[in-house]
Write a protein that holds these residues in place. Structure first.
Motif, PDB file in Angstrom:
ATOM      1  N   ASP A  75       0.819  -1.207   0.000  1.00 17.80           N
ATOM      2  CA  ASP A  75       0.000   0.000   0.000  1.00 17.80           C
ATOM      3  C   ASP A  75       0.856   1.260   0.000  1.00 17.80           C
ATOM      4  OD1 ASP A  75      -2.455  -1.482   0.269  1.00 17.80           O
ATOM      5  OD2 ASP A  75      -1.853  -1.868   2.341  1.00 17.80           O
ATOM      6  N   PRO A  76       0.282   2.371  -0.455  1.00 15.42           N
ATOM      7  CA  PRO A  76       0.997   3.646  -0.346  1.00 15.42           C
ATOM      8  C   PRO A  76       1.290   3.958   1.122  1.00 15.42           C
ATOM      9  CG  PRO A  76      -0.938   3.871  -1.750  1.00 15.42           C
ATOM     10  CD  PRO A  76      -1.026   2.521  -1.091  1.00 15.42           C
ATOM     11  N   ALA A  77       2.370   4.644   1.354  1.00 15.14           N
ATOM     12  CA  ALA A  77       2.755   5.028   2.718  1.00 15.14           C
ATOM     13  C   ALA A  77       3.561   6.316   2.635  1.00 15.14           C
ATOM     14  CB  ALA A  77       3.560   3.914   3.391  1.00 15.14           C
ATOM     15  N   HIS A  78       3.843   6.876   3.788  1.00 15.89           N
ATOM     16  CA  HIS A  78       4.590   8.129   3.863  1.00 15.89           C
ATOM     17  C   HIS A  78       5.933   7.894   4.531  1.00 15.89           C
ATOM     18  CE1 HIS A  78       1.131  10.414   2.529  1.00 15.89           C
ATOM     19  NE2 HIS A  78       0.406   9.679   3.350  1.00 15.89           N
ATOM     20  N   LEU A  79       6.851   8.810   4.290  1.00 16.66           N
ATOM     21  CA  LEU A  79       8.155   8.819   4.927  1.00 16.66           C
ATOM     22  C   LEU A  79       8.185  10.012   5.868  1.00 16.66           C
ATOM     23  CD1 LEU A  79      10.899   7.329   4.811  1.00 16.66           C
ATOM     24  CD2 LEU A  79      11.610   8.992   3.091  1.00 16.66           C
ATOM     25  N   LYS A  80       8.678   9.809   7.066  1.00 14.13           N
ATOM     26  CA  LYS A  80       8.740  10.895   8.048  1.00 14.13           C
ATOM     27  C   LYS A  80       9.584  12.042   7.513  1.00 14.13           C
ATOM     28  CE  LYS A  80       8.317   7.537  11.707  1.00 14.13           C
ATOM     29  NZ  LYS A  80       9.059   6.713  12.642  1.00 14.13           N
ATOM     30  N   GLU A  81       9.167  13.257   7.832  1.00 13.52           N
ATOM     31  CA  GLU A  81       9.832  14.458   7.312  1.00 13.52           C
ATOM     32  C   GLU A  81      11.340  14.485   7.594  1.00 13.52           C
ATOM     33  OE1 GLU A  81      10.279  17.522   4.944  1.00 13.52           O
ATOM     34  OE2 GLU A  81       8.375  16.479   5.159  1.00 13.52           O
ATOM     35  N   PRO A  82      11.822  14.134   8.795  1.00 15.99           N
ATOM     36  CA  PRO A  82      13.278  14.156   8.998  1.00 15.99           C
ATOM     37  C   PRO A  82      14.027  13.212   8.053  1.00 15.99           C
ATOM     38  CG  PRO A  82      12.140  14.005  11.105  1.00 15.99           C
ATOM     39  CD  PRO A  82      11.101  13.825  10.034  1.00 15.99           C
ATOM     40  N   LEU A  83      13.399  12.107   7.671  1.00 11.87           N
ATOM     41  CA  LEU A  83      14.032  11.168   6.749  1.00 11.87           C
ATOM     42  C   LEU A  83      14.029  11.729   5.326  1.00 11.87           C
ATOM     43  CD1 LEU A  83      12.558   7.866   8.186  1.00 11.87           C
ATOM     44  CD2 LEU A  83      14.781   8.920   8.666  1.00 11.87           C
ATOM     45  N   LYS A  84      12.969  12.421   4.968  1.00  6.65           N
ATOM     46  CA  LYS A  84      12.937  13.100   3.674  1.00  6.65           C
ATOM     47  C   LYS A  84      14.065  14.123   3.600  1.00  6.65           C
ATOM     48  CE  LYS A  84       7.940  12.862   2.892  1.00  6.65           C
ATOM     49  NZ  LYS A  84       6.718  13.669   2.732  1.00  6.65           N
ATOM     50  N   GLN A  85      14.266  14.843   4.694  1.00  2.00           N
ATOM     51  CA  GLN A  85      15.320  15.856   4.727  1.00  2.00           C
ATOM     52  C   GLN A  85      16.703  15.233   4.569  1.00  2.00           C
ATOM     53  OE1 GLN A  85      14.639  18.224   8.260  1.00  2.00           O
ATOM     54  NE2 GLN A  85      12.662  18.948   7.509  1.00  2.00           N
ATOM     55  N   LEU A  86      16.913  14.043   5.161  1.00  2.00           N
ATOM     56  CA  LEU A  86      18.197  13.337   4.995  1.00  2.00           C
ATOM     57  C   LEU A  86      18.453  13.029   3.524  1.00  2.00           C
ATOM     58  CD1 LEU A  86      18.348  10.680   7.873  1.00  2.00           C
ATOM     59  CD2 LEU A  86      19.920  12.587   7.485  1.00  2.00           C
ATOM     60  N   LEU A  87      17.445  12.509   2.846  1.00  2.00           N
ATOM     61  CA  LEU A  87      17.601  12.173   1.430  1.00  2.00           C
ATOM     62  C   LEU A  87      17.851  13.422   0.598  1.00  2.00           C
ATOM     63  CD1 LEU A  87      14.767   9.510   1.101  1.00  2.00           C
ATOM     64  CD2 LEU A  87      17.235   9.079   1.087  1.00  2.00           C
ATOM     65  N   ARG A  88      17.089  14.475   0.862  1.00  3.34           N
ATOM     66  CA  ARG A  88      17.279  15.727   0.111  1.00  3.34           C
ATOM     67  C   ARG A  88      18.665  16.321   0.356  1.00  3.34           C
ATOM     68  NH1 ARG A  88      11.643  17.221   2.098  1.00  3.34           N
ATOM     69  NH2 ARG A  88      10.305  16.478   0.426  1.00  3.34           N
ATOM     70  N   ALA A  89      19.127  16.279   1.599  1.00  2.00           N
ATOM     71  CA  ALA A  89      20.446  16.825   1.927  1.00  2.00           C
ATOM     72  C   ALA A  89      21.557  16.072   1.202  1.00  2.00           C
ATOM     73  CB  ALA A  89      20.673  16.780   3.438  1.00  2.00           C
TER      74      ALA A  89
END
Length: 117
Positions: free
Chosen positions: A69-83
């Motif tokens: 199913d679709p799911a979300h990634l926690k914002e701090p983890l998104k920031q790690l990937l973006r950084a």
């Protein structure tokens, strides 16, 4: 020598690739395909992302297969990937594996983190 290979198939808790089979989640990165510990999105944390971040300079787009199913990634983890300079897309694992294969065939610089369904 590490090589990027397509995901030939998947099913209940397994993946097929390069003539091999693996039970459980996988990472498909420029260094090759290897086991990945998360069995559901709630288990994806900074430690689980560490091998992806270690190779972030070798690719530009990550497909994160979230299981059935679709799911979300926690914002701090998104920031790690973006950084780390990575763009990423979250989608159910079957769609993530299929999209990974299409872009891999086009020669794009991609990676995938796929939770087994």
């Amino acid at each position: 020598m590490p090589r990027r290979v397509a995901i030939d198939g998947y099913g209940d808790t397994f993946f097929h690739f390069a003539g091999m089979s693996h039970a459980g989640s996988i990472l498909a990165l420029p260094s090759g395909i290897r086991p990945w510990s998360p069995t559901r999105m709630a288990e994806v944390d900074a430690e689980a992302l560490a091998p992806i971040l270690a190779e972030a300079q070798a690719f530009e787009l990550l497909f994160l297969g979230t299981g059935k199913d679709p799911a979300h990634l926690k914002e701090p983890l998104k920031q790690l990937l973006r950084a780390a300079g990575l763009r990423f897309e979250l989608m159910p694992t079957p769609q993530a594996a299929a999209t990974y294969n299409v872009l891999l065939a086009e020669g794009r610089l991609i990676g995938a983190a796929l939770i087994a369904v």
